[in-house]
Design a protein around this motif. Structure first.
Motif, PDB file in Angstrom:
ATOM      1  N   GLN A 136       3.961  31.853  -6.049  1.00  0.00           N
ATOM      2  CA  GLN A 136       3.198  31.564  -5.016  1.00  0.00           C
ATOM      3  C   GLN A 136       1.939  32.230  -4.607  1.00  0.00           C
ATOM      4  N   GLU A 137       2.374  33.440  -4.478  1.00  0.00           N
ATOM      5  CA  GLU A 137       2.049  34.268  -3.243  1.00  0.00           C
ATOM      6  C   GLU A 137       0.470  34.616  -4.676  1.00  0.00           C
ATOM      7  N   GLN A 138       0.371  34.670  -5.839  1.00  0.00           N
ATOM      8  CA  GLN A 138      -0.475  34.948  -6.722  1.00  0.00           C
ATOM      9  C   GLN A 138      -0.964  33.867  -6.781  1.00  0.00           C
ATOM     10  N   HIS A 139      -0.617  32.500  -6.295  1.00  0.00           N
ATOM     11  CA  HIS A 139      -1.066  31.600  -6.516  1.00  0.00           C
ATOM     12  C   HIS A 139      -2.187  31.089  -5.640  1.00  0.00           C
ATOM     13  N   ARG A 140      -1.743  32.193  -4.322  1.00  0.00           N
ATOM     14  CA  ARG A 140      -2.643  32.122  -3.056  1.00  0.00           C
ATOM     15  C   ARG A 140      -3.562  32.801  -3.260  1.00  0.00           C
ATOM     16  N   GLN A 141      -3.448  33.847  -3.594  1.00  0.00           N
ATOM     17  CA  GLN A 141      -3.930  34.906  -3.683  1.00  0.00           C
ATOM     18  C   GLN A 141      -5.401  34.273  -4.670  1.00  0.00           C
ATOM     19  N   ALA A 142      -5.437  34.086  -6.039  1.00  0.00           N
ATOM     20  CA  ALA A 142      -6.498  33.709  -6.894  1.00  0.00           C
ATOM     21  C   ALA A 142      -6.921  32.435  -6.089  1.00  0.00           C
ATOM     22  N   SER A 143      -6.207  31.017  -5.049  1.00  0.00           N
ATOM     23  CA  SER A 143      -7.138  30.455  -4.766  1.00  0.00           C
ATOM     24  C   SER A 143      -8.181  31.037  -3.451  1.00  0.00           C
ATOM     25  N   ARG A 144      -8.118  32.227  -3.132  1.00  0.00           N
ATOM     26  CA  ARG A 144      -8.452  32.391  -1.968  1.00  0.00           C
ATOM     27  C   ARG A 144      -9.702  33.654  -2.720  1.00  0.00           C
ATOM     28  N   GLU A 145      -9.653  34.321  -3.176  1.00  0.00           N
ATOM     29  CA  GLU A 145     -11.069  34.850  -4.476  1.00  0.00           C
ATOM     30  C   GLU A 145     -11.728  33.589  -4.757  1.00  0.00           C
ATOM     31  N   SER A 152     -16.462  32.550  -2.626  1.00  0.00           N
ATOM     32  CA  SER A 152     -17.848  32.282  -2.656  1.00  0.00           C
ATOM     33  C   SER A 152     -18.306  30.857  -3.476  1.00  0.00           C
ATOM     34  N   GLY A 153     -19.265  30.563  -3.528  1.00  0.00           N
ATOM     35  CA  GLY A 153     -19.534  29.998  -4.839  1.00  0.00           C
ATOM     36  C   GLY A 153     -18.840  29.661  -5.987  1.00  0.00           C
ATOM     37  N   HIS A 154     -19.491  31.545  -6.791  1.00  0.00           N
ATOM     38  CA  HIS A 154     -18.568  32.132  -7.480  1.00  0.00           C
ATOM     39  C   HIS A 154     -18.249  33.186  -8.060  1.00  0.00           C
ATOM     40  N   LEU A 155     -17.886  33.382  -9.008  1.00  0.00           N
ATOM     41  CA  LEU A 155     -16.493  34.635  -8.877  1.00  0.00           C
ATOM     42  C   LEU A 155     -17.826  35.912  -9.067  1.00  0.00           C
ATOM     43  N   SER A 156     -16.684  36.933  -8.497  1.00  0.00           N
ATOM     44  CA  SER A 156     -18.165  38.132  -8.448  1.00  0.00           C
ATOM     45  C   SER A 156     -17.375  38.521  -9.973  1.00  0.00           C
ATOM     46  N   ASN A 157     -18.584  39.473 -10.400  1.00  0.00           N
ATOM     47  CA  ASN A 157     -18.573  40.824 -11.640  1.00  0.00           C
ATOM     48  C   ASN A 157     -16.589  40.659 -11.509  1.00  0.00           C
ATOM     49  N   GLU A 158     -15.912  41.709 -10.431  1.00  0.00           N
ATOM     50  CA  GLU A 158     -14.416  42.022 -10.811  1.00  0.00           C
ATOM     51  C   GLU A 158     -14.003  41.168 -10.717  1.00  0.00           C
ATOM     52  N   ASN A 159     -13.927  39.837  -9.672  1.00  0.00           N
ATOM     53  CA  ASN A 159     -12.437  39.144  -9.858  1.00  0.00           C
ATOM     54  C   ASN A 159     -13.168  38.156 -11.489  1.00  0.00           C
ATOM     55  N   TYR A 160     -14.244  38.221 -11.842  1.00  0.00           N
ATOM     56  CA  TYR A 160     -14.152  37.621 -13.271  1.00  0.00           C
ATOM     57  C   TYR A 160     -13.739  38.716 -14.713  1.00  0.00           C
ATOM     58  N   ARG A 161     -13.735  39.663 -14.238  1.00  0.00           N
ATOM     59  CA  ARG A 161     -13.320  40.767 -15.600  1.00  0.00           C
ATOM     60  C   ARG A 161     -11.928  40.268 -14.985  1.00  0.00           C
ATOM     61  N   LYS A 162     -11.164  40.813 -14.127  1.00  0.00           N
ATOM     62  CA  LYS A 162      -9.799  40.145 -13.973  1.00  0.00           C
ATOM     63  C   LYS A 162      -8.743  38.740 -14.220  1.00  0.00           C
ATOM     64  N   PHE A 163      -9.518  37.997 -14.164  1.00  0.00           N
ATOM     65  CA  PHE A 163      -9.601  36.152 -14.569  1.00  0.00           C
ATOM     66  C   PHE A 163      -9.626  36.519 -15.969  1.00  0.00           C
ATOM     67  N   ASN A 164     -10.298  37.728 -16.555  1.00  0.00           N
ATOM     68  CA  ASN A 164     -10.171  38.086 -18.303  1.00  0.00           C
ATOM     69  C   ASN A 164      -9.996  38.955 -18.783  1.00  0.00           C
ATOM     70  N   ILE A 165      -9.103  39.395 -17.962  1.00  0.00           N
ATOM     71  CA  ILE A 165      -8.628  41.338 -18.329  1.00  0.00           C
ATOM     72  C   ILE A 165      -8.721  42.018 -19.643  1.00  0.00           C
ATOM     73  N   SER A 166      -8.497  40.645 -21.205  1.00  0.00           N
ATOM     74  CA  SER A 166      -8.837  40.682 -22.201  1.00  0.00           C
ATOM     75  C   SER A 166      -9.586  40.924 -22.807  1.00  0.00           C
ATOM     76  N   ALA A 167     -11.204  40.126 -22.731  1.00  0.00           N
ATOM     77  CA  ALA A 167     -12.262  40.436 -23.324  1.00  0.00           C
ATOM     78  C   ALA A 167     -13.062  41.564 -21.931  1.00  0.00           C
ATOM     79  N   TYR A 168     -12.886  42.503 -22.150  1.00  0.00           N
ATOM     80  CA  TYR A 168     -12.829  43.447 -21.250  1.00  0.00           C
ATOM     81  C   TYR A 168     -12.152  44.401 -21.826  1.00  0.00           C
ATOM     82  N   HIS A 169     -13.330  45.710 -22.038  1.00  0.00           N
ATOM     83  CA  HIS A 169     -12.244  46.873 -22.327  1.00  0.00           C
ATOM     84  C   HIS A 169     -12.710  47.972 -21.442  1.00  0.00           C
ATOM     85  N   TYR A 170     -12.211  49.154 -20.531  1.00  0.00           N
ATOM     86  CA  TYR A 170     -12.820  50.174 -20.110  1.00  0.00           C
ATOM     87  C   TYR A 170     -13.211  51.670 -21.376  1.00  0.00           C
TER      88      TYR A 170
END
Length: 138
Positions: free
Chosen positions: A81-90, A94-112
């Motif tokens: 539930q807390e993860q869901h609330r946090q994701a909803s807040r993020e 704003s109207g779009h995702l920040s690059n950092e948040n986009y990377r977090k939601f697509n973690i398997s698509a990015y490599h460090y």
């Protein structure tokens, strides 16, 4: 209703005094008086006491296990539930995702890439122009 029958029900069939009294239609005091005259009474009483103690202990252990399992399930549910609330807040900031948040939601698509200190998109996945190719480390 014979004394032998009462003794048989108590010592061999292991019925309780109250059950014997109801079955024979006599008072439980009479049943107690009859079975106390038998020399096996104290031994049987101790055996029943021990069995009862084991049963109570088992029931208590089962209760504790069930309580712990319910707590674990509750904690997991609260965590999700807390993860869901946090994701909803993020997502609603704003109207779009920040690059950092986009990377977090697509973690398997990015490599460090430690040498450049940035996250790089895996080009094998296919990338549209709207998806950031690089995301700098914060």
């Amino acid at each position: 209703m014979s004394k032998e029958n009462i003794i048989d029900l108590f010592f061999n069939e292991h019925l309780k005094i109250k059950e014997i009294a109801e079955k024979e239609n006599v008072s439980s005091a009479y049943i107690t008086k009859v079975i106390k005259q038998d020399n096996r009474y104290n031994k049987e009483k101790e055996k029943r006491k021990e069995t009862s103690s084991k049963n109570r202990k088992n029931a208590q252990n089962q209760f504790i296990k069930a309580k712990r399992e319910n707590k674990r399930i509750e904690d997991n549910y609260s965590f999700v539930q807390e993860q869901h609330r946090q994701a909803s807040r993020e997502l609603s900031k704003s109207g779009h995702l920040s690059n950092e948040n986009y990377r977090k939601f697509n973690i398997s698509a990015y490599h460090y890439n430690p040498s450049k200190r940035r996250y790089e998109f895996d080009e094998n996945l296919g990338r549209s122009y709207a998806i950031p190719k690089y995301i700098k480390e914060r």
